[in-house]
Design an enzyme around this catalytic site. Sequence first.
Site, PDB file in Angstrom:
ATOM      1  N   ASP A  55      -5.430  16.108 -23.282  1.00 54.51           N
ATOM      2  CA  ASP A  55      -5.450  14.670 -23.051  1.00 54.51           C
ATOM      3  C   ASP A  55      -4.730  14.022 -24.232  1.00 54.51           C
ATOM      4  O   ASP A  55      -5.300  13.883 -25.316  1.00 54.51           O
ATOM      5  CB  ASP A  55      -6.916  14.208 -22.958  1.00 54.51           C
ATOM      6  CG  ASP A  55      -7.050  12.712 -22.760  1.00 54.51           C
ATOM      7  OD1 ASP A  55      -6.031  11.999 -22.830  1.00 54.51           O
ATOM      8  OD2 ASP A  55      -8.189  12.254 -22.542  1.00 54.51           O
ATOM      9  N   ARG A  67      -0.231  -0.815 -18.864  1.00 48.64           N
ATOM     10  CA  ARG A  67      -1.569  -0.219 -18.830  1.00 48.64           C
ATOM     11  C   ARG A  67      -1.644   0.740 -17.644  1.00 48.64           C
ATOM     12  O   ARG A  67      -1.491   0.332 -16.504  1.00 48.64           O
ATOM     13  CB  ARG A  67      -2.573  -1.367 -18.688  1.00 48.64           C
ATOM     14  CG  ARG A  67      -4.011  -1.026 -18.817  1.00 48.64           C
ATOM     15  CD  ARG A  67      -4.811  -2.261 -19.203  1.00 48.64           C
ATOM     16  NE  ARG A  67      -4.468  -2.659 -20.570  1.00 48.64           N
ATOM     17  CZ  ARG A  67      -4.910  -2.046 -21.661  1.00 48.64           C
ATOM     18  NH1 ARG A  67      -5.754  -1.031 -21.577  1.00 48.64           N
ATOM     19  NH2 ARG A  67      -4.522  -2.428 -22.854  1.00 48.64           N
ATOM     20  N   TYR A 109       0.857  -1.172   0.000  1.00 48.22           N
ATOM     21  CA  TYR A 109       0.000   0.000   0.000  1.00 48.22           C
ATOM     22  C   TYR A 109       0.900   1.230   0.000  1.00 48.22           C
ATOM     23  O   TYR A 109       1.886   1.267   0.728  1.00 48.22           O
ATOM     24  CB  TYR A 109      -0.904   0.024   1.239  1.00 48.22           C
ATOM     25  CG  TYR A 109      -2.343  -0.091   0.835  1.00 48.22           C
ATOM     26  CD1 TYR A 109      -2.918   0.910   0.036  1.00 48.22           C
ATOM     27  CD2 TYR A 109      -3.114  -1.188   1.183  1.00 48.22           C
ATOM     28  CE1 TYR A 109      -4.235   0.784  -0.384  1.00 48.22           C
ATOM     29  CE2 TYR A 109      -4.420  -1.302   0.760  1.00 48.22           C
ATOM     30  CZ  TYR A 109      -4.973  -0.309  -0.024  1.00 48.22           C
ATOM     31  OH  TYR A 109      -6.267  -0.429  -0.445  1.00 48.22           O
ATOM     32  N   LYS A 118      -0.712   3.191 -24.802  1.00 43.84           N
ATOM     33  CA  LYS A 118      -1.070   3.298 -26.229  1.00 43.84           C
ATOM     34  C   LYS A 118       0.217   3.528 -27.027  1.00 43.84           C
ATOM     35  O   LYS A 118       1.121   2.716 -26.929  1.00 43.84           O
ATOM     36  CB  LYS A 118      -2.121   4.382 -26.406  1.00 43.84           C
ATOM     37  CG  LYS A 118      -3.434   4.025 -25.666  1.00 43.84           C
ATOM     38  CD  LYS A 118      -4.549   5.038 -25.871  1.00 43.84           C
ATOM     39  CE  LYS A 118      -5.790   4.612 -25.071  1.00 43.84           C
ATOM     40  NZ  LYS A 118      -6.879   5.616 -25.153  1.00 43.84           N
ATOM     41  N   THR A 133      -2.470   8.222 -21.207  1.00 36.95           N
ATOM     42  CA  THR A 133      -2.322   6.814 -20.856  1.00 36.95           C
ATOM     43  C   THR A 133      -0.849   6.494 -21.060  1.00 36.95           C
ATOM     44  O   THR A 133      -0.122   7.256 -21.700  1.00 36.95           O
ATOM     45  CB  THR A 133      -3.124   5.889 -21.783  1.00 36.95           C
ATOM     46  OG1 THR A 133      -2.653   6.084 -23.122  1.00 36.95           O
ATOM     47  CG2 THR A 133      -4.621   6.178 -21.744  1.00 36.95           C
ATOM     48  N   GLU A 136      -0.427   4.819  -0.385  1.00 38.46           N
ATOM     49  CA  GLU A 136      -1.189   6.075  -0.502  1.00 38.46           C
ATOM     50  C   GLU A 136      -0.306   7.249  -0.127  1.00 38.46           C
ATOM     51  O   GLU A 136       0.561   7.137   0.739  1.00 38.46           O
ATOM     52  CB  GLU A 136      -2.401   6.043   0.445  1.00 38.46           C
ATOM     53  CG  GLU A 136      -3.532   5.198  -0.081  1.00 38.46           C
ATOM     54  CD  GLU A 136      -4.717   5.186   0.873  1.00 38.46           C
ATOM     55  OE1 GLU A 136      -4.864   6.131   1.657  1.00 38.46           O
ATOM     56  OE2 GLU A 136      -5.469   4.203   0.816  1.00 38.46           O
TER      57      GLU A 136
HETATM   58  C1  LIG Z   1      -7.916   5.850 -24.328  1.00 38.39           C
HETATM   59  C2  LIG Z   1      -8.269   7.222 -23.907  1.00 38.39           C
HETATM   60  C3  LIG Z   1      -8.608   7.497 -22.582  1.00 38.39           C
HETATM   61  C4  LIG Z   1      -8.872   6.420 -21.566  1.00 38.39           C
HETATM   62  O1  LIG Z   1      -7.822   5.641 -21.214  1.00 38.39           O
HETATM   63  P1  LIG Z   1      -8.083   4.355 -20.297  1.00 38.39           P
HETATM   64  O2  LIG Z   1      -6.698   3.937 -19.912  1.00 38.39           O
HETATM   65  O3  LIG Z   1      -8.803   3.360 -21.109  1.00 38.39           O
HETATM   66  O4  LIG Z   1      -8.859   4.796 -19.108  1.00 38.39           O
HETATM   67  C5  LIG Z   1      -8.820   8.811 -22.209  1.00 38.39           C
HETATM   68  N1  LIG Z   1      -8.703   9.793 -23.111  1.00 38.39           N
HETATM   69  C6  LIG Z   1      -8.408   9.564 -24.390  1.00 38.39           C
HETATM   70  C7  LIG Z   1      -8.306  10.718 -25.345  1.00 38.39           C
HETATM   71  C8  LIG Z   1      -8.184   8.267 -24.837  1.00 38.39           C
HETATM   72  O5  LIG Z   1      -7.917   8.043 -26.117  1.00 38.39           O
END
Ligand SMILES: *Cc1c(COP(=O)(O)O)cnc(C)c1O
Length: 478
Positions: A241, A279, A64, A273, A270, A66
């Site tokens: 994002d 992940r 843990y 990707k 993320t 936090e």
């Molecule tokens: C994939 C994606 C997310 C979400 O990511 P997760 O890891 O699946 O929660 C958020 N914003 C954008 C623009 C994405 O393409």
Amino acid sequence: MSRNAESTAFRSALEVIRAVEPRVADAIGAELADQRESLKLIASENYASPATLLTMGNWFSDKYAEGTVGRRFYAGCQNVDTVEALAAEHAKELFGASHAYVQPHSGIDANLVAFWAILADRVESPALKKAQVRQVNDLTEADWFALRRELGDQRMLGMSLDAGGHLTHGFRPNISGKMFDQRSYGTDPATGLIDYDRVAEAAREFRPLILVAGYSAYPRKVNFRIMREIADSVGATFMVDMAHFAGLVAGKVFTGDFDPVPHAHIVTTTTHKSLRGPRGGMVLCGPELADQVDRGCPMVLGGPLPHVMAAKAVALAEARRPDFADYAQRIVDNAQALAEGLLRRGTTLVTGGTDNHLVLLDVSGYGLTGRQAEQALLDSGIVTNRNAVPQDRNGAWYTSGIRIGTPALTTRGLGTAEMDATAELIHTVLSQTTPGANADGTPSKAKYVLDPAVADSVGKQATDLLAGFPLYPTVDLG
Ligand SMILES: *Cc1c(COP(=O)(O)O)cnc(C)c1O
């Protein structure tokens, strides 16, 4: 790294797992076999390195942690501190950010942390100051009631879902759509591109607290310098994002106006990707928001995943190597080759091409819905996902689009020649598929007809194409 070390590591791990629950060991082995056999064009997926994968399977999972580095709610976090600090250090160096928060479990979690950090900074802190108290527990019931209403009544302007935005940018069914009064900007119907004048106009009219840029299905670059100017003109916090294209930022394919980090107040992403890590998620920001962002856990997020933070440190170290920049450039070269191959064969592409890692096909030209196209391609060994196109007439479930991306196949080593071959396979399937009919004779949006011989033949060609590019070549499960 020797082939033997990686094979031995995974083989031994499976042996240990098999002794407890053999069906899980079998599923893990089957997953590798399936991934090896399929032509994976899912724009949001990749193949993390063996080092990154192996870093997730150990006793860090038992801790843990936090709080943040050096300021934990639990004792005994010295080794977690080491890996979390390393991950943050690599992230800051890689992206040129002054602060990195590496605890979010996913991209959606990273966005929630960012939203609450902005709300705390811009709405909660001024309210505390006004009431002359240090923390929310010291507010009177009446002031607390008023603050909660104010927190729930802020405005966000983001890209619409059907133009390629993400559901966490204020889409009503998502929590972001309930937290915020949201408006969206779309794309120009004629060109499919973001019209910055329209975004500026929407910002002037709506006066959002937060302007969000970033996308999951927009095949072009975004000018973040202009977006920041728009945010500044209305006093909005500018959030980017970069979940999909973080690898292109890390690999310096997106620089200058197209690199979000120097322009945004806060950047979320993320890590799994195009960045090719485990992940997970991450938040980057300047010093103004750093303290609020660091309160992510336990104020917004569940306990951090130290084993995943360790894997983020490994993957980010990989992304800082010079060969990652080559990889990022090849992702875009491949996407452009795929787009050109499709255009030459008559496929309609949203915006007419790409300058990032993804290509959005409008399959209505083939007389198909996205759902029919996705399934027909899957029958032929080609893994994609359906996606809405701007002003989609088939809605968000059936859609009229197919989104494809090149991060995964590029990791595997496929190049521009293979992308042209891939375009041929996709075109073959889509041009040979016809819509099916419902029982009452009306056209179906889901059923389709594809000669199994065509699907088989394309599937074989896809397997042949992949045979020259083994996935995880250093891993032999025996
Ligand atoms: C994939 C994606 C997310 C979400 O990511 P997760 O890891 O699946 O929660 C958020 N914003 C954008 C623009 C994405 O393409």
